[in-house]
Scaffold this active site. Structure first.
Site, PDB file in Angstrom:
ATOM      1  N   ASP A   2      41.186  42.947  36.784  1.00  0.00           N
ATOM      2  CA  ASP A   2      40.262  44.015  37.678  1.00  0.00           C
ATOM      3  C   ASP A   2      39.757  43.895  38.516  1.00  0.00           C
ATOM      4  OD1 ASP A   2      40.414  46.858  38.322  1.00  0.00           O
ATOM      5  OD2 ASP A   2      38.764  47.504  36.845  1.00  0.00           O
ATOM      6  N   LEU A   3      39.511  42.582  39.122  1.00  0.00           N
ATOM      7  CA  LEU A   3      38.804  42.023  40.366  1.00  0.00           C
ATOM      8  C   LEU A   3      38.281  42.738  41.418  1.00  0.00           C
ATOM      9  CD1 LEU A   3      36.970  39.017  39.746  1.00  0.00           C
ATOM     10  CD2 LEU A   3      38.792  38.416  41.060  1.00  0.00           C
TER      11      LEU A   3
END
Length: 170
Positions: free
Chosen positions: A108-109
């Site tokens: 979940d960058l």
């Protein structure tokens, strides 16, 4: 102050909807155990999940700085100049490359998980943890659609996350 570690830590409080999701809490506990050993100068280290009757939180290293999401909102045109972004991208790519060598994925960058310290150093936060929280919030009907733009089509379709999905987010 964490008396066991003998140092100050940050507490990131877990939303109530996530605390009530048994699947999410089990996944969080497992992911935190896995990521606890991830030590890197550009990764905000995760130590533990603290669970009390009325709240739960994830303890991490302390840090100074704002998230890229906050800094982006402060920009007059909601955009960074390329020369400002380049050193950040280089640090993120280097950090991901090193984490991927030991098969740890972020998943979940997004700008809210990237912090800029006062000297310009990037700190990558919530390795593995953020996606679990986002997924639980979506199941509860409280998801944040802003993450979808940086989510690979494969992840959005529910497929298992790979290193390529982290690269897609960059």
């Amino acid at each position: 102050h964490d008396e066991v570690l003998g140092k100050d830590v940050c507490l990131h409080f877990i939303p109530e909807a996530v605390r009530g999701d048994a699947r999410a809490m089990t996944e969080l506990r497992q992911e935190i155990k896995r990521c606890r050993l991830l030590i890197h100068p550009n990764i905000l280290r995760v130590y533990d999940v603290i669970e009390e009757p009325d709240w739960a939180a994830i303890s991490t290293d302390t840090f100074e700085g704002d998230s890229l999401a906050v800094l982006l909102q402060k920009q007059p045109d909601k955009c960074f100049p390329a020369e400002r972004v380049q050193p950040w991208i280089e640090q993120v790519v280097q950090t991901l490359e090193e984490a991927h060598k030991i098969n740890v994925l972020h998943r979940d960058l997004v700008p809210a998980n990237l912090f800029v310290a006062p000297a310009g150093k990037i700190l990558v936060a919530n390795f593995g943890v953020s996606r679990i929280i986002q997924d639980a919030l979506h199941r509860a009907g409280l998801g944040d659609a802003s993450h979808i733009a940086l989510t690979s089509p494969q992840t959005a379709a529910g497929q298992a996350t790979t290193k390529a999905d982290d690269v897609y987010s960059v």
